[in-house]
Scaffold this active site. Structure first.
Site, PDB file in Angstrom:
ATOM      1  N   ASP A  15       0.863  -1.180   0.000  1.00 44.45           N
ATOM      2  CA  ASP A  15       0.000   0.000   0.000  1.00 44.45           C
ATOM      3  C   ASP A  15       0.899   1.230   0.000  1.00 44.45           C
ATOM      4  O   ASP A  15       1.678   1.438   0.929  1.00 44.45           O
ATOM      5  CB  ASP A  15      -0.882  -0.040   1.265  1.00 44.45           C
ATOM      6  CG  ASP A  15      -2.089   0.860   1.140  1.00 44.45           C
ATOM      7  OD1 ASP A  15      -1.997   1.864   0.417  1.00 44.45           O
ATOM      8  OD2 ASP A  15      -3.111   0.563   1.782  1.00 44.45           O
ATOM      9  N   ASP A 108      -3.066   2.539  -6.059  1.00 42.81           N
ATOM     10  CA  ASP A 108      -1.955   2.587  -5.101  1.00 42.81           C
ATOM     11  C   ASP A 108      -1.880   1.378  -4.174  1.00 42.81           C
ATOM     12  O   ASP A 108      -1.264   1.453  -3.122  1.00 42.81           O
ATOM     13  CB  ASP A 108      -2.049   3.868  -4.270  1.00 42.81           C
ATOM     14  CG  ASP A 108      -3.285   3.895  -3.382  1.00 42.81           C
ATOM     15  OD1 ASP A 108      -4.211   3.111  -3.631  1.00 42.81           O
ATOM     16  OD2 ASP A 108      -3.309   4.701  -2.442  1.00 42.81           O
ATOM     17  N   GLU A 109      -2.487   0.291  -4.561  1.00 43.23           N
ATOM     18  CA  GLU A 109      -2.516  -0.888  -3.698  1.00 43.23           C
ATOM     19  C   GLU A 109      -2.398  -2.143  -4.523  1.00 43.23           C
ATOM     20  O   GLU A 109      -2.998  -2.222  -5.594  1.00 43.23           O
ATOM     21  CB  GLU A 109      -3.890  -1.024  -3.054  1.00 43.23           C
ATOM     22  CG  GLU A 109      -4.124  -0.313  -1.800  1.00 43.23           C
ATOM     23  CD  GLU A 109      -5.508  -0.676  -1.339  1.00 43.23           C
ATOM     24  OE1 GLU A 109      -5.698  -1.789  -0.842  1.00 43.23           O
ATOM     25  OE2 GLU A 109      -6.403   0.157  -1.546  1.00 43.23           O
TER      26      GLU A 109
END
Length: 407
Positions: A15, A108-109
């Site tokens: 993350d 973003d993960e």
DNA sequence: TCTGGGGTCCTAGGACCC
DNA sequence: TCTGGGGTCCTAGGACCC
């Protein structure tokens, strides 16, 4: 959906820390020393705040006005979404050197299923290497969580934030999970948390002990059992090849509430055009169309229709959307947001097109393609349908518009 | 302090068919 | 003729996540 023993194939969750804000301040080092957020200087909401701003209580999702009140010295910066996409792609490439099973859960993960076996590198070591490489190559920090399933991996990453790593072994799940506040449980949002508080539940452990009867009564049989499973650390067994996209949508909040049907139709066409071109770029056809409106008083409503044939043709989608829109609002105006979503997608290659002799569709289809190519070459601002630039005397590029990234 | 945009998934009722 | 149950599709809305 194979349920692997935890020790055999640990799941690793990566993350990125304050992703939009971090990319922005990496590219503009002058911003790194000040409280800063991405999301516009005056209006709208905070998409991402750097850790300096977070010290003042600024959080993603709050209005920019609220952020400014908490932190008057803070700097609001408009987003650079091309740069974020590029950084996301680079992160994915790094991750793919560690595992063939990588799934980006959002920009973003990502989840990784690690190779297993006696000679496999320990998960924590992989996580540490990932963090080091991401930082060396991209000058961005990330947090890594490791657990026996996705739920625990993700929550471990949350616990590790920022710039940390946390590994939860299969036999440590309950000890990790149960002391946490119930709102920390992924899947429990504001609404469920409020309900649970009313039942006297404050920790995930409380939730795990709640009688099944009470859960069922408050949340229904299915959701109740689901919550209980989460509280016992069971969750997130999704397939790794992933389902792909299930829908394509676009919504636009206008700067001034729409007061005429012409303006409404102009915005509707604009939104539909964007959805259509994204569908064609992805080579998918859609069978279900949903139109949603938000009114000036912030109430909203939606309606949908199933098409007789899947399509990606802007004109066809627009005709249906207009009809849905008329049915939905029943003459009401004062609209602040117009949204459209196409779902039940299928790959174009798997749909047998059955052209009819009198089919006008072919012409629209060609027109869409020409339009897509013009937009690719000249940019969206320069290419608009004539309807858009004529509507109600408002130039296409000057339509009332509150959105952050619409051009 | 007036509140974005892009998604996913679930529920529940009604229609319809067997 | 009446009734019931189950399955599937359609539609509206809500919750949740980043």
């Amino acid at each position: 959906m194979s349920e692997q023993p935890a020790a055999v194939a640990p799941i690793l969750h990566v993350d990125m820390d304050a992703f939009y804000a971090s990319v922005t301040q990496r590219d503009r080092p002058d911003l790194a020393q000040v409280p800063m957020w991405v999301g516009g200087a005056e209006r709208g909401v905070v998409l991402s705040a750097n850790y300096r701003a977070r010290e003042y209580g600024v959080r993603g999702g709050m209005s920019v006005a609220a952020a400014r009140r908490l932190c008057p010295a803070g700097v609001g910066v408009p987003g650079d979404f091309a740069s974020y996409s590029e950084a996301s792609r680079q992160v994915r490439e790094i991750l793919q050197t560690f595992s063939a099973k990588v799934q980006m859960a959002s920009i973003d993960e990502a989840y990784l299923e690690l190779p297993s076996g006696p000679r496999a590198v320990p998960a924590a070591e992989v996580g540490a290497r990932i963090r080091a490489i991401v930082f060396d190559e991209l000058q961005l920090t990330c947090s890594v969580g490791i657990g026996p399933n996705r739920l625990i991996a993700k929550m471990a990453a949350n616990a590790a934030k920022p710039d940390g790593l946390r590994e939860i072994a299969a036999d440590g799940v309950i000890e990790f999970l149960h002391p946490l506040p119930v709102e920390a449980l992924v899947g429990v949002g504001e609404s469920a948390a409020a309900k649970l508080h009313r039942l006297g539940v404050t920790t995930i452990g409380d939730l795990a002990q709640l009688p099944a009867m009470e859960l069922r009564h408050a949340f229904g049989p299915h959701a109740g059992l689901g919550l209980r499973a989460l509280a016992w650390g069971k969750g997130g067994q999704a397939e790794f090849h992933g389902p792909g996209s299930r829908g394509v949508g676009c919504q636009l909040t206008v700067y001034r509430d729409l007061a005429t049907v012409q303006d409404l139709h102009a915005v509707l066409l604009r939104v539909i055009t964007k959805v259509g071109s994204r569908m064609r770029a992805a080579d998918v056809l859609g069978r279900r169309l949903t139109v949603g409106l938000r009114y000036a008083d912030f109430t909203s409503a939606s309606t949908s229709a199933t098409l007789s044939m899947p399509t990606d043709v802007t004109q066809e989608l627009y005709q249906v959307a207009r009809a849905l829109c008329a049915k939905l609002r029943g003459g009401r105006l004062g609209i602040r947001r117009v949204g459209v979503r196409v779902t039940e997608l299928s790959d174009r290659s798997r749909i047998a097109i059955q052209p009819r002799l009198d089919e006008p569709e072919r012409g629209w289809s060609d027109l869409d393609r020409v339009g897509d190519q013009l937009i690719l070459r000249f940019g969206r601002g320069k290419v608009e349908r004539a309807v858009l630039t004529k509507a109600a005397g408002v130039a296409g590029s000057e339509l009332p518009d509150r959105s952050l990234d619409w051009r």
